[in-house]
Structure formats: C-alpha cells, structure tokens
Design an enzyme around this catalytic site. Structure first.
Site, PDB file in Angstrom:
ATOM      1  N   SER A 126       1.417  -0.188  -2.942  1.00  0.00           N
ATOM      2  CA  SER A 126       2.122   0.102  -1.695  1.00  0.00           C
ATOM      3  C   SER A 126       1.699  -0.881  -0.607  1.00  0.00           C
ATOM      4  O   SER A 126       0.565  -1.363  -0.593  1.00  0.00           O
ATOM      5  CB  SER A 126       1.742   1.516  -1.284  1.00  0.00           C
ATOM      6  OG  SER A 126       2.052   1.730   0.065  1.00  0.00           O
ATOM      7  N   TYR A 151      -5.025   7.972   0.393  1.00  0.00           N
ATOM      8  CA  TYR A 151      -3.937   7.538  -0.497  1.00  0.00           C
ATOM      9  C   TYR A 151      -3.924   6.012  -0.605  1.00  0.00           C
ATOM     10  O   TYR A 151      -3.888   5.443  -1.697  1.00  0.00           O
ATOM     11  CB  TYR A 151      -2.585   8.049   0.036  1.00  0.00           C
ATOM     12  CG  TYR A 151      -1.406   7.264  -0.469  1.00  0.00           C
ATOM     13  CD1 TYR A 151      -0.972   7.391  -1.786  1.00  0.00           C
ATOM     14  CD2 TYR A 151      -0.733   6.357   0.364  1.00  0.00           C
ATOM     15  CE1 TYR A 151       0.102   6.641  -2.249  1.00  0.00           C
ATOM     16  CE2 TYR A 151       0.336   5.615  -0.098  1.00  0.00           C
ATOM     17  CZ  TYR A 151       0.753   5.756  -1.408  1.00  0.00           C
ATOM     18  OH  TYR A 151       1.808   5.011  -1.873  1.00  0.00           O
ATOM     19  N   LYS A 155      -4.690   3.233  -3.875  1.00  0.00           N
ATOM     20  CA  LYS A 155      -3.837   2.117  -4.328  1.00  0.00           C
ATOM     21  C   LYS A 155      -4.644   0.805  -4.347  1.00  0.00           C
ATOM     22  O   LYS A 155      -4.552   0.020  -5.282  1.00  0.00           O
ATOM     23  CB  LYS A 155      -2.611   1.993  -3.428  1.00  0.00           C
ATOM     24  CG  LYS A 155      -1.616   3.134  -3.594  1.00  0.00           C
ATOM     25  CD  LYS A 155      -1.016   3.132  -4.989  1.00  0.00           C
ATOM     26  CE  LYS A 155      -0.204   4.355  -5.308  1.00  0.00           C
ATOM     27  NZ  LYS A 155       0.165   4.486  -6.726  1.00  0.00           N
TER      28      LYS A 155
END
Ligand code: UD1
Length: 340
Positions: A126, A151, A155
C-alpha cells in the site's frame, strides 16, 4: 500454470481472478476464510467467467491448514497474496491482531513456498508505506517516512521480509505492488466491494449513504493544507489494479532469474480531494449526497498521489478508467446490492 490467490473472495482478489481468467494457460485456486468476504462472491465470479474456483476456507496464519493447500496442489507455481486485514483505524486499536494476521500468514506462505519450490510471488502492499510524505508525486525511489499506523507497518514489514527472502533465495521471484486508493467495481455490476461490516473507506461510504444504508456521512476534516482543505488521494479503478497483477505475473514468469525483487506503485497519478470525489459521485448519480463536515480522522495523511511511470514502462500498465467511471461503476454495484 496453477496460481494460488489468497483472499480470492475479497475486493481486489475477486477482480484479479476475473482478469487472470481471461488469460489462457492459468489455473486458479483460492484461499479465503471469509472473515471479511462471502462465499457468494465465487458464484458471482462464475457468472462473469464461467469458472468454478476451488477455494480453501482456511486461516493462513494456521501453518498446518495452509500446508494442506500446498500438499493437495503439488503443481502450484505461484501465489498472489491479497489476504490481509486493512482497516487503518482498527489496526490502531488492535495492533496485535494486525501483526498476527498480516505477518503470520505471510511468514507461512513464504516458508511453504521455500519448502515446495514455488518461485513466483506477488504481494499486496500500500502507498501507506510512504508515510506522511511532502514530496509529491511519490515514486518507488522516494525515501519512506514513518508509517502512520500498525496496518501500514505490517505492509512495510511484509515488503522487507519478502526482499530478504529474495536475497536468500535467488530462485524466488517477487513483486510488491503498492496500491494507492482502489475504488469502483467490475463493469458488469455483478461484482464489487462487499464490506461485511460498516465500511471505513470513502467510496463505499458514499454509495451506502446514497443508498440510504447510512443516513449521512462526514468529510473528515476541511483544514488540510490542500486546494479545498480536504485530503488528497490517488483513486484508481479496481479492474485496472487487477490487470496490473496479471501483467506482474507475466513479467515474473518472462523475467525469471533477472531482478528477483521489484516494487511498483499502482496509482493513476492524479491527486483528487474528498470533495471532488463527492462532486463526481453527485454528477454521475444525479443525487445530492447527505454529508456534513466533521473533524479530522486519526492517522490520515494530508495528500498523496503516485508516480506510476515504472509500472507503465516495465509492466506496460496504464490505468484507463477516470474518476466518473470509477464512481459510476461503484454506484451501479451498490444499486445491485441494494436492489434499487
Ligand atoms: C488508507 C491507505 C491505503 C490503504 C487503505 C486501506 C493511506 C494514505 N492510504 O487509505 O493505502 O490501502 O487505507 O483501507 O494511508 N474519508 C472521509 N469520510 C469518510 C471516509 C473517508 O472524508 O467517511 C476521507 C479520508 O479522511 C481520506 C479519504 O476520504 O482523506 C480516503 O479515505 P479511505 O477511502 O479510507 O482511504 P485512505 O485512508 O486514503
């Protein structure tokens, strides 16, 4: 060539199955435990592609359950790994859940890839890995700032693990795809984003509000240093994102042995504000959206959009859909879901 798509019933996973199904020579299996999706998605995929997808409803953080997929499919050649949790706010509240889910599943898949000599791997990353960056647009060589959420860190850590794995295993070929903001739905109106719980992302919130599922929505902050005070993002159609996975897989196969770890940004390259997204929706739907200005949302970066020239040059990827097409397809899908 048999490919495992993890998260095959999910938003980007399901659209990727549809795009990969168009290319002769690929057999697709899926691993999705439906924590954030429904089995019905496979019937919808069948309506579009005519294909029955074998799905393993397993939790990939469970090594033995994951291993079963590999032992039952000794001819597996590659993996496209979508399955992950992705709600930024939820990750701030429950970082352990995010680390456990997003990283343990990746560790298991890489361990099994090594054991079973699977050499092609594509990872969903992302633009959140860039952090609150000021130099726009961002390219793959832009130095990363601190990630703003657990989060985002999962990644980043995932990317790093794959890079290290590639270094230790020259036969392993991986591509990391950094998505900007995938939105919209398949052109047929048969498949799209299907939030199981209340959505967190802008576009499904817009369409649910227009459909009356939510009474009103909020624009999170109008005091950002941007042209209209709302955050700027790079929205890109989910089917364009899905096509990039097909191109990435073909690149891995053709390029076998050369640069075995590569990162690509996937964005349209246009910064669009929250109010501009709302205006595009109102234009294509002919509706007035019931929204109010609210406070900022924790963890949001002011503005980010992509320089995707590397994906264009090396993968031959060009995102085609414009903002109105993205909003139009999202609205078409919402109307199907809501029976409007
Ligand atoms: C973020 C990540 C993205 C990640 C995605 C996963 C960044 C820059 N982007 O997307 O990489 O894949 O989460 O979920 O970290 N908004 C409103 N009202 C709403 C909902 C959203 O105004 O009700 C605004 C947000 O404040 C934001 C924009 O809409 O400015 C887009 O939000 P969203 O769709 O949630 O995506 P990101 O947060 O950009």
């Amino acid at each position: 060539m048999k490919i495992l798509i993890t998260g095959g019933a999910g938003y980007i996973g399901s659209h990727t199955i549809i795009e990969l199904s168009k290319i002769p020579g690929f057999e697709i299996i899926s691993a999705d435990n439906f924590i954030n999706s429904t089995p019905e998605t496979f019937s919808r995929i069948k309506k579009i592609t005519g294909r029955e997808i074998k799905n393993y409803p397993v939790d990939l953080t469970d090594f033995n359950a994951a291993k079963l997929i590999f032992s039952e499919n000794p001819d597996l050649a590659g993996i496209i790994h979508f399955a992950a949790l992705k709600a930024v706010g939820e990750s701030v509240k429950n970082p352990v859940l995010y680390f456990r889910n997003n990283l343990n599943s990746l560790v298991n898949l890489l361990g099994l890839s090594s054991e079973k000599k699977i050499n092609y791997f594509i990872f969903s990353s992302s633009c959140t890995v860039y952090g609150n960056i000021r130099n726009l647009p961002v390219s793959e060589t832009t130095p990363l700032l601190k990630t703003e959420s657990p989060y985002g860190f999962t990644k980043l850590a995932g990317e790093r693990l794959i890079e290290d794995f590639c270094l230790s295993n020259p036969l392993f070929n991986a591509i990391v795809l950094r998505y900007f903001n995938p939105v919209g739905a398949h052109i047929s109106g048969t498949i799209g984003e299907l939030p199981i719980n209340a959505p967190n992302n802008l576009v499904p919130i817009i369409t649910q509000t227009a459909a009356g599922i939510q009474k009103k929505m909020f624009v999170h902050g109008t005091d950002y240093p941007t042209r209209d005070g709302t955050c700027i993002r790079d929205y890109v159609h989910v089917s364009d994102i899905a096509k990039a996975h097909v191109l990435a897989l073909q690149h891995l196969i053709e390029n076998n042995g050369n640069a075995n770890f590569e990162i690509f940004n996937l964005g349209k390259g246009l910064g669009v504000s929250v109010l501009e997204v709302i205006a595009a929706f109102e234009k294509i739907s002919g509706m007035k959206l019931n929204y109010e200005i609210g406070p900022r949302r924790a963890g949001d970066v002011d503005a980010i959009y992509s320089d995707s020239s590397k994906a264009e040059k090396i993968l031959g990827w060009k995102p085609l859909a414009g903002l109105e097409e993205m909003m139009g397809s999202a609205w078409k899908w919402q109307k199907v879901l809501s029976g409007i």
